[in-house]
Design a protein around this motif. Sequence first.
Motif, mmCIF file in Angstrom:
data_model
loop_
_atom_site.group_PDB
_atom_site.id
_atom_site.type_symbol
_atom_site.label_atom_id
_atom_site.label_comp_id
_atom_site.label_asym_id
_atom_site.label_seq_id
_atom_site.Cartn_x
_atom_site.Cartn_y
_atom_site.Cartn_z
ATOM 1 N N SER A 147 30.219 41.186 45.416
ATOM 2 C CA SER A 147 29.803 40.340 46.537
ATOM 3 C C SER A 147 30.492 38.982 46.502
ATOM 4 O O SER A 147 30.802 38.404 47.551
ATOM 5 C CB SER A 147 28.284 40.154 46.527
ATOM 6 N N LYS A 148 30.739 38.464 45.303
ATOM 7 C CA LYS A 148 31.451 37.190 45.199
ATOM 8 C C LYS A 148 32.866 37.331 45.753
ATOM 9 O O LYS A 148 33.378 36.441 46.444
ATOM 10 C CB LYS A 148 31.481 36.714 43.753
ATOM 11 N N GLY A 149 33.509 38.455 45.442
ATOM 12 C CA GLY A 149 34.832 38.696 45.999
ATOM 13 C C GLY A 149 34.785 38.851 47.508
ATOM 14 O O GLY A 149 35.624 38.302 48.228
ATOM 15 N N ALA A 150 33.779 39.588 48.003
ATOM 16 C CA ALA A 150 33.620 39.757 49.443
ATOM 17 C C ALA A 150 33.387 38.410 50.115
ATOM 18 O O ALA A 150 33.954 38.122 51.173
ATOM 19 C CB ALA A 150 32.451 40.702 49.736
ATOM 20 N N LEU A 151 32.584 37.566 49.491
ATOM 21 C CA LEU A 151 32.299 36.243 50.048
ATOM 22 C C LEU A 151 33.552 35.374 50.043
ATOM 23 O O LEU A 151 33.777 34.577 50.963
ATOM 24 C CB LEU A 151 31.185 35.575 49.241
ATOM 25 N N GLY A 152 34.379 35.520 49.027
ATOM 26 C CA GLY A 152 35.617 34.753 48.946
ATOM 27 C C GLY A 152 36.508 34.969 50.154
ATOM 28 O O GLY A 152 37.154 34.024 50.647
ATOM 29 N N ARG A 153 36.536 36.186 50.679
ATOM 30 C CA ARG A 153 37.373 36.474 51.848
ATOM 31 C C ARG A 153 36.904 35.700 53.072
ATOM 32 O O ARG A 153 37.716 35.236 53.877
ATOM 33 C CB ARG A 153 37.356 37.971 52.158
#
Length: 301
Positions: A147-153
Amino acid sequence: LVVNIADGDGGAQAVEGLQEEAGTGRAVQRRRKGVVGDAACVEVLRANAEAQAQAIRGMEQARALICATCAAAESAEAVFQEGLQLYGEQRFSEAAERWGRAALQQHAPSHAHLSDMLVDGRPGVARDVNRAFELASAGASLGCAHSKGALGRFYLWGRGVAADEARGLALGRESEAAGSCFGQHVVGECYDNGYGGVARDYAEAARLYRLAADQGWADSQFILGVMFEYGEGVVQDDAEAVRLYRLSAAQGHAYAQSNLGTMFMNGRGIAQDQADLDAMRWARLPARSARVAASARSLFK
């Protein structure tokens, strides 16, 4: 005095009687004190027994809560895995429904996967950027690396939130460090485009996209396919481009479907006779996906 002292023995007996009576009183008094002491001990024992019973009830309740929590977690994981299977079968709306259910049970990876699906939509699943951002944020707050990676986008693109490339890169790196394909893709995008202050480096971008693509990440498969098609950061290879486009297109990725159709029509990376058969099928998919996404009601409004 009334006592007859002349009756020595009798008087003595009378005095002795008084002493015995007095002694008896003291004995009674002592016994009464003992009864009070015994009652206090009984009360202490009763209180201790009640405290122990309460402690045991508390432990049983805690065990029951832990068991219920574990059962819920196992149930959410099972629903998530079912969603993965449905997604692999291109039953996207059913997969979205499963991940939505698991997300409601605080299953963190479900937040990331559903968020990714809603960013661009899929056949049968309408695009919903705001809901996608909310899911990624909720999953990140649970400590989920995906989710952190998804949020980064979202921070890189400024979609659903004000653009903040530095924050996007930081979230991506944290996710990448945990081995998440979400984070690998985000950091790859930063090197691919020079986001977040890093120097543009196509070779490093391709390396990160490859890591994510090998984990089945559709966007990375598509972008890496583009890099192989045009020879950016990698040795140009039409066959590899077609292979990657196929993998991404099978996940409902509209741009991969479009590029794959173009490769087939031009006979690049595939025999011309098969190209004539496949090109029409793949070239039509993006238009069909767009129509379905536009007409389908969002499942998570």
